[in-house]
Design a protein around this motif. Structure first.
Motif, PDB file in Angstrom:
ATOM      1  N   THR A 151      47.875  61.107  33.588  1.00 40.72           N
ATOM      2  CA  THR A 151      46.833  61.690  34.749  1.00 40.72           C
ATOM      3  C   THR A 151      47.158  60.718  35.232  1.00 40.72           C
ATOM      4  O   THR A 151      46.849  60.629  36.308  1.00 40.72           O
ATOM      5  CB  THR A 151      46.055  60.442  34.056  1.00 40.72           C
ATOM      6  N   VAL A 185      44.977  54.237  32.199  1.00 39.05           N
ATOM      7  CA  VAL A 185      45.225  55.108  33.091  1.00 39.05           C
ATOM      8  C   VAL A 185      45.725  53.686  34.348  1.00 39.05           C
ATOM      9  O   VAL A 185      46.788  54.050  34.797  1.00 39.05           O
ATOM     10  CB  VAL A 185      44.323  55.655  33.669  1.00 39.05           C
ATOM     11  N   ASP A 204      39.840  43.871  35.904  1.00 41.65           N
ATOM     12  CA  ASP A 204      39.208  44.192  34.959  1.00 41.65           C
ATOM     13  C   ASP A 204      38.425  43.423  33.918  1.00 41.65           C
ATOM     14  O   ASP A 204      38.720  42.215  34.083  1.00 41.65           O
ATOM     15  CB  ASP A 204      40.367  44.698  33.792  1.00 41.65           C
ATOM     16  N   ARG A 209      44.452  42.313  30.467  1.00 40.22           N
ATOM     17  CA  ARG A 209      44.584  43.388  30.994  1.00 40.22           C
ATOM     18  C   ARG A 209      44.833  43.128  32.772  1.00 40.22           C
ATOM     19  O   ARG A 209      46.680  43.824  33.054  1.00 40.22           O
ATOM     20  CB  ARG A 209      44.073  44.434  30.655  1.00 40.22           C
TER      21      ARG A 209
END
Ligand code: NAD
Length: 350
Positions: A151, A185, A204, A209
């Motif tokens: 993706t 993704v 995020d 992350r």
């Protein structure tokens, strides 16, 4: 529950209500179209306020899969399933096997895979009862497995196409990109962009992350409420849907919106709003088709990993065609994509 009167009903070929009292299974499978091939689309496990809400969701999502699969050039029609999380729900193997029985009874008209709330492990349980399932662990030398890297590869190619069209740039080097959501993704996308020399800003809700993206790719962190409004060339939504709205669009400073999240437009009218603001929008279901291309290659077992990467990279050219058509016709890109998807399905003649 009146399926025919539901506003999301779009002449779906079949809607199957699946109930197994013994295991507690309550599910709906919607087959929107089999014109291009078996109706493929993931199974979502979700707790709905009402059964009507579940029906609306599965009708809407299955139509979306028809469009996505058509635009990805796949021999797949569009379908989707929802398993309704009832109070006290327990996701036993018996329940998922029962769901597999329902999928099997459809004789291959519907092919299931992972969606929100599902996992590879659950797919393996479903696969005990039906062959019409994808998203299983890949076998050596075959396509399959986690679709997120594919993706992301498609989104990277889409960003290249958008930068060429909108900014006349032949290289990603020095392009400033704001990525909203650096989960599966978003993380892989940052990897591709960073290796190509882009400057990244990320946000995020999970600080770990954000830190991973900053440490590995030299990204700068932005606030959750600011990420869409950075002074950048490209905004890449890779977290939530419905983030492009009458409120957010006027504040976007980037000339391009191109990211992986599903259903980015709050309403279809927001596509026009983006166009009016001079922002080039890469229709979400076209740019994020890499995952389903991976799933199709696994299901048909017709490509190795290199070939899947080539097929996914074609998303760039497909988007370039949509951008040109939109510019020539004065229509927003989301409308051009919908028209193309409908005409591919209609040309298949069912
Ligand atoms: P994910 O859950 O791994 O990542 C999403 C990330 O967004 C998470 O890190 C989450 O913490 C973050 N997030 C949530 N709310 C946020 C907010 N308000 N602001 C900033 N970040 C926020 O999911 P994913 O698999 O990476 O999918 C991301 C999007 O892409 C989803 O909309 C999904 O439907 C879509 N999509 C994914 C695939 C795929 O192959 N995984 C394919 C097509 C479309």
């Amino acid at each position: 529950m009146a399926a025919f009167d539901n506003p999301a009903f779009d002449d779906h070929e079949r809607v199957v209500f699946c109930r197994d009292a013994a295991t507690g299974l309550k599910a709906i499978i919607a087959i929107h179209s089999t014109a291009l091939g078996p109706a493929a689309g993931g199974c979502r496990l979700w707790s709905y306020e009402t059964d009507d809400a579940a029906l609306t969701d599965v009708l809407r999502l299955s139509r979306g899969m028809s469009y996505k699969n058509a635009m990805a050039g796949l021999k797949f029609g569009g379908g989707k399933a929802v398993i309704i999380k009832t109070p006290g729900y327990s996701g036993t193997d018996a329940l998922y096997e029962s769901f597999g029985d329902f999928v099997e009874k459809l004789g291959g008209d519907y092919v299931t895979a992972e969606d929100v709330g599902m996992s590879v492990g659950i797919m393996q349980v479903i696969a005990r009862r039906t062959q019409f399932v994808s998203g299983l662990p890949p076998q050596e030398g075959h396509a399959g497995g986690d679709p997120s890297p594919k993706t992301a590869w498609g989104i990277f190619n889409g960003i290249e196409a958008a930068a060429r069209f909108k900014l006349g740039r032949d290289s990603i080097a020095g392009l400033r990109v704001a990525v909203q959501g650096v989960g599966n993704v978003g993380y892989y996308l940052c990897g591709y962009l960073s290796r190509a020399g882009a400057d990244l800003v990320v946000a995020d809700i999970d600080p770990a992350r954000v830190k991973r993206a900053c440490d590995e790719f030299g990204a700068t962190a932005a606030g959750l409420g600011d990420i869409l409004y950075q002074d950048v060339d490209v905004v890449s939504p890779c977290a939530l849907g419905a983030i492009l709205t009458a409120e957010s669009i006027p504040k976007i400073r980037a000339g391009i919106v191109a990211g992986g999240a599903n259903n980015q437009l709050a309403t279809d009218a927001d596509g026009q709003r983006l166009a009016d603001a001079g922002i080039l929008y890469a229709p979400d279901y076209v740019i994020n088709g890499g995952g389903i291309i991976n799933v199709a290659s696994e299901y048909y077992d017709d490509a190795d990993d290199d070939e899947v990467m080539r097929r996914v990279a074609a998303i760039g050219d497909r988007l370039a065609g949509i951008f040109e058509k939109a510019a020539a016709s004065g229509k927003p890109t989301n409308v051009v994509a919908d028209e193309q998807a409908r005409s591919i399905i209609a040309a298949a003649g069912k």
